[in-house]
Design an enzyme around this catalytic site. Sequence first.
Site, PDB file in Angstrom:
ATOM      1  N   LYS A   1      -9.126  -6.527   0.024  1.00 53.16           N
ATOM      2  CA  LYS A   1      -8.281  -7.734   0.120  1.00 53.16           C
ATOM      3  C   LYS A   1      -7.565  -7.785   1.469  1.00 53.16           C
ATOM      4  O   LYS A   1      -7.557  -8.821   2.131  1.00 53.16           O
ATOM      5  CB  LYS A   1      -7.282  -7.702  -1.050  1.00 53.16           C
TER       6      LYS A   1
ATOM      7  N   GLN B   1       2.586  -6.257   6.663  1.00 54.40           N
ATOM      8  CA  GLN B   1       2.548  -7.718   6.795  1.00 54.40           C
ATOM      9  C   GLN B   1       3.479  -8.167   7.916  1.00 54.40           C
ATOM     10  O   GLN B   1       3.132  -9.036   8.723  1.00 54.40           O
ATOM     11  CB  GLN B   1       2.938  -8.364   5.472  1.00 54.40           C
TER      12      GLN B   1
ATOM     13  N   ASP C   1       0.805   0.139  -3.285  1.00 51.68           N
ATOM     14  CA  ASP C   1      -0.014  -0.664  -4.206  1.00 51.68           C
ATOM     15  C   ASP C   1      -0.625   0.178  -5.325  1.00 51.68           C
ATOM     16  O   ASP C   1      -1.080  -0.368  -6.331  1.00 51.68           O
ATOM     17  CB  ASP C   1      -1.134  -1.376  -3.436  1.00 51.68           C
TER      18      ASP C   1
HETATM   19  C1  S3P Z   1      -0.511  -5.526   2.536  1.00 48.81           C
HETATM   20  C2  S3P Z   1       0.608  -4.793   2.784  1.00 48.81           C
HETATM   21  C3  S3P Z   1       1.504  -4.337   1.720  1.00 48.81           C
HETATM   22  C4  S3P Z   1       0.818  -4.365   0.368  1.00 48.81           C
HETATM   23  C5  S3P Z   1       0.087  -5.646   0.128  1.00 48.81           C
HETATM   24  C6  S3P Z   1      -0.965  -5.886   1.192  1.00 48.81           C
HETATM   25  C7  S3P Z   1      -1.320  -5.946   3.690  1.00 48.81           C
HETATM   26  O1  S3P Z   1       2.626  -5.181   1.684  1.00 48.81           O
HETATM   27  O2  S3P Z   1       1.735  -4.122  -0.660  1.00 48.81           O
HETATM   28  O3  S3P Z   1      -0.559  -5.619  -1.143  1.00 48.81           O
HETATM   29  O4  S3P Z   1      -2.473  -6.387   3.503  1.00 48.81           O
HETATM   30  O5  S3P Z   1      -0.825  -5.838   4.812  1.00 48.81           O
HETATM   31  P1  S3P Z   1       3.867  -4.992   2.698  1.00 48.81           P
HETATM   32  O6  S3P Z   1       3.350  -5.137   4.056  1.00 48.81           O
HETATM   33  O7  S3P Z   1       4.826  -6.094   2.343  1.00 48.81           O
HETATM   34  O8  S3P Z   1       4.404  -3.648   2.402  1.00 48.81           O
END
Ligand code: S3P
Length: 434
Positions: free
Chosen positions: A27, A172, A320
């Site tokens: 994902k 993110q 996760d």
């Molecule tokens: C993700 C980063 C994580 C994770 C999310 C996907 C990503 O979140 O929990 O399911 O793809 O960068 P955060 O960056 O908010 O920790």
Amino acid sequence: MSSSIATTQIVRPARTLQGSVTIPGDKSISHRYAILAGFAEGTTRLTNFSTGADPHSTLACMEALGATVVKKDATTIAVTGAAGSFRQPAGPLDCGNSGSTMRMLAGLIAAQPHVFTMIGDHSLTLRPMERIRKPLSQMGARIDLVDGHAPMTIYGGPLKAINFETPIPSAQVKSAVLFAGLQAEGTTSLSEAVRTRDHSEHALRAFGATLDRAGDRLSIAGGQQLKAIEATVPGDLSSAAFFLCAALLFPDSNLVLDSLGMNPTRAALLDVITVLGGKIKVLTVEEHHGELIGTIQVNRSPEGLKGVEISGALSAQLIDELPVLAAIAPYTRDGITFRDAKELRVKESDRIALVAKNLKSMGAEFTEYEDGLAIPGGQTLHGATIDSGTDHRIAMAFSIAALRATGDTEIRGAEAAAISFPEFFSYLDLLCKR
Ligand code: S3P
């Protein structure tokens, strides 16, 4: 998830778990490839693109911004990018349930000369967005939120580089800053206290950007153009986590997963499984666009499952996977404790509260903390009615807890699994021997 029809799945206890499967595309990587392909010049061809609803929300946003998306089949797509210039979308960008879409894309569109409104479903509207507003407004974008949350309005325009220290571990937020930095005036630099998943760094390089790392500081010069790529998305380790943990529940389990993403910034679970008493054999490993892809075999050691304490940086790296580790914790010998995981409270649901609620329904004992849970081992759980809270990882985690419970378990809101892993229940059926 608000628009899909609520479904209930019955999960029966299993005798063991055996088989060999290919887990659908990651994902996180699918989001990044979709976003950068939509921005790049040329046509990007992607195979094994995630079947999850979230990366498809990203694709729809990229189309609204001027990219062309052609779906050849469920997992093969071609994205012709907007060559660095997005158009003013006709309406709001609907990110659905996806925090990744909203946060990462915000960074890319903040540098574009339009006004964008980003919306999401009920769960996404509860999630904190101030964390991206702060660095992006330091770079010069004006961003309006409603009490720190979506709907978010971005008044895009020329950005200037910043030096940024990420206050909370978040891939993110890091990605939003890198994507904005790609178009800013000057060189943006960024350091993180905890090294989070680095898919954006690999993806940016794959699409032709130059990105430097000196110690723990990353820097990206503005004004860079991206070029289309051809890529295969590796299997999603966070989806595989459900079956990897399920395999630990049975002495004679045997699970082989191929084409699996094994990026070291995502693979902390494999170490934890080894500590718990799982045996992992890496049968093959290769690299594509900076991402490791391999075949692994998992069995349980004859001594059974021990226990583990997870805290500090490890909690952030496993964020996760913590729900499924919590779901198998009662079946370990020494239990599983995790702390420093307050971020779990602001995911698709308050995952600490929902794990606690569902463990309680199954008759488990535990202690809840503001930043985690301590779950003793050596417990017997009974089948129960589980509330997914429309959170995909909760629906799937408790389907795994159900495999060793006495009696059947009813997963309410099971349709949530489709956010990241629509095939989850058919894979579960295929792998579980009853
Ligand atoms: C993700 C980063 C994580 C994770 C999310 C996907 C990503 O979140 O929990 O399911 O793809 O960068 P955060 O960056 O908010 O920790």
